[in-house]
Scaffold this motif. Structure first.
Motif, PDB file in Angstrom:
ATOM      1  N   ARG A  14       0.689  -1.278  -0.034  1.00 39.74           N
ATOM      2  CA  ARG A  14      -0.047  -0.009  -0.074  1.00 39.74           C
ATOM      3  C   ARG A  14       0.772   1.042   0.041  1.00 39.74           C
ATOM      4  O   ARG A  14       0.351   2.472  -0.247  1.00 39.74           O
ATOM      5  CB  ARG A  14      -0.820   0.252   1.387  1.00 39.74           C
ATOM      6  CG  ARG A  14      -1.755  -1.355   1.126  1.00 39.74           C
ATOM      7  CD  ARG A  14      -2.633  -0.842   2.790  1.00 39.74           C
ATOM      8  NE  ARG A  14      -1.622  -1.141   3.826  1.00 39.74           N
ATOM      9  CZ  ARG A  14      -2.090  -0.911   5.115  1.00 39.74           C
ATOM     10  NH1 ARG A  14      -3.310  -0.695   5.568  1.00 39.74           N
ATOM     11  NH2 ARG A  14      -0.904  -1.144   6.018  1.00 39.74           N
ATOM     12  N   GLY A  38      -7.407  12.672   2.012  1.00 38.55           N
ATOM     13  CA  GLY A  38      -8.434  11.515   2.028  1.00 38.55           C
ATOM     14  C   GLY A  38      -9.104  11.321   3.542  1.00 38.55           C
ATOM     15  O   GLY A  38      -9.921  10.374   3.551  1.00 38.55           O
ATOM     16  N   THR A  41      -8.894   7.991   5.860  1.00 34.77           N
ATOM     17  CA  THR A  41      -9.665   6.913   5.718  1.00 34.77           C
ATOM     18  C   THR A  41      -9.464   6.256   4.399  1.00 34.77           C
ATOM     19  O   THR A  41      -9.683   5.273   3.889  1.00 34.77           O
ATOM     20  CB  THR A  41     -11.433   7.286   5.757  1.00 34.77           C
ATOM     21  OG1 THR A  41     -11.509   7.942   4.817  1.00 34.77           O
ATOM     22  CG2 THR A  41     -11.458   7.389   6.888  1.00 34.77           C
ATOM     23  N   GLN A  42      -9.017   7.160   3.236  1.00 39.77           N
ATOM     24  CA  GLN A  42      -8.413   6.769   1.959  1.00 39.77           C
ATOM     25  C   GLN A  42      -7.439   7.587   1.418  1.00 39.77           C
ATOM     26  O   GLN A  42      -7.224   8.849   1.946  1.00 39.77           O
ATOM     27  CB  GLN A  42      -9.566   6.757   0.951  1.00 39.77           C
ATOM     28  CG  GLN A  42     -10.461   8.310   0.990  1.00 39.77           C
ATOM     29  CD  GLN A  42     -11.710   8.036  -0.137  1.00 39.77           C
ATOM     30  OE1 GLN A  42     -11.803   7.002  -0.420  1.00 39.77           O
ATOM     31  NE2 GLN A  42     -12.554   9.183   0.086  1.00 39.77           N
ATOM     32  N   VAL A  43      -6.712   7.312   0.137  1.00 45.32           N
ATOM     33  CA  VAL A  43      -5.987   8.128  -0.392  1.00 45.32           C
ATOM     34  C   VAL A  43      -6.650   8.553  -1.777  1.00 45.32           C
ATOM     35  O   VAL A  43      -7.049   7.499  -2.533  1.00 45.32           O
ATOM     36  CB  VAL A  43      -4.612   7.642  -0.587  1.00 45.32           C
ATOM     37  CG1 VAL A  43      -3.839   8.447  -1.359  1.00 45.32           C
ATOM     38  CG2 VAL A  43      -3.991   7.011   0.545  1.00 45.32           C
ATOM     39  N   CYS A  44      -6.584   9.770  -2.175  1.00 44.28           N
ATOM     40  CA  CYS A  44      -7.323  10.220  -3.581  1.00 44.28           C
ATOM     41  C   CYS A  44      -6.305  10.650  -4.414  1.00 44.28           C
ATOM     42  O   CYS A  44      -6.360  11.945  -4.725  1.00 44.28           O
ATOM     43  CB  CYS A  44      -8.283  11.399  -3.024  1.00 44.28           C
ATOM     44  SG  CYS A  44      -9.582  10.956  -2.117  1.00 44.28           S
ATOM     45  N   ASN A  67       1.306   7.186  -2.073  1.00 43.62           N
ATOM     46  CA  ASN A  67       0.220   6.433  -1.668  1.00 43.62           C
ATOM     47  C   ASN A  67       0.711   5.891  -0.136  1.00 43.62           C
ATOM     48  O   ASN A  67       1.763   5.321   0.029  1.00 43.62           O
ATOM     49  CB  ASN A  67      -0.232   5.273  -2.474  1.00 43.62           C
ATOM     50  CG  ASN A  67      -1.322   4.739  -2.067  1.00 43.62           C
ATOM     51  OD1 ASN A  67      -2.434   5.510  -2.703  1.00 43.62           O
ATOM     52  ND2 ASN A  67      -1.323   3.462  -1.604  1.00 43.62           N
ATOM     53  N   VAL A  70      -3.546   3.833   5.130  1.00 40.70           N
ATOM     54  CA  VAL A  70      -4.725   4.425   5.966  1.00 40.70           C
ATOM     55  C   VAL A  70      -5.544   3.125   6.363  1.00 40.70           C
ATOM     56  O   VAL A  70      -5.259   2.042   6.367  1.00 40.70           O
ATOM     57  CB  VAL A  70      -5.550   5.254   5.151  1.00 40.70           C
ATOM     58  CG1 VAL A  70      -4.811   6.523   4.879  1.00 40.70           C
ATOM     59  CG2 VAL A  70      -5.916   4.446   3.522  1.00 40.70           C
ATOM     60  N   ASN A  71      -6.886   3.596   6.666  1.00 41.15           N
ATOM     61  CA  ASN A  71      -7.680   2.413   7.052  1.00 41.15           C
ATOM     62  C   ASN A  71      -7.329   1.438   8.401  1.00 41.15           C
ATOM     63  O   ASN A  71      -6.852   0.462   8.262  1.00 41.15           O
ATOM     64  CB  ASN A  71      -8.126   1.344   5.900  1.00 41.15           C
ATOM     65  CG  ASN A  71      -8.770   1.987   4.800  1.00 41.15           C
ATOM     66  OD1 ASN A  71      -9.619   3.072   4.986  1.00 41.15           O
ATOM     67  ND2 ASN A  71      -8.711   1.593   3.564  1.00 41.15           N
TER      68      ASN A  71
END
Length: 84
Positions: A14, A38, A41-44, A67, A70-71
């Motif tokens: 990741r 993000g 909670t996420q990567v955009c 990148n 997260v999560n």
């Protein structure tokens, strides 16, 4: 432009950099690390990574889009990934 994905942690796929590097080595260029948002909670990267990198690449910067984890990962995991 030279574009490649570089994994920063062989145990966690990741965590990687997407590189956007000018394909001309006649002089040194500034570089920029793009860390897309993000909300932990996420990567955009599709909205806040690659478009930013391409805009600065057009201004003669070499760019690297991170990148990061997260999560469920707690702060400062993201900073640790950036420091790699």
């Amino acid at each position: 432009m030279l574009h490649e994905r570089v994994y920063l942690d062989e145990n966690d796929l990741r965590v990687y950099l997407d590189t956007y590097v000018v394909n001309d080595r006649t002089h040194k260029r500034p570089a920029m690390l793009v860390i897309p948002g993000g909300g932990y909670t996420q990567v955009c990267p599709d909205r806040e990574g690659e478009p930013i990198a391409l805009a600065f690449l057009a201004k003669d910067f070499n760019c690297f889009v991170l990148n990061y984890r997260v999560n469920g990962e707690t702060y400062p995991a993201q900073l640790i990934d950036a420091s790699r």
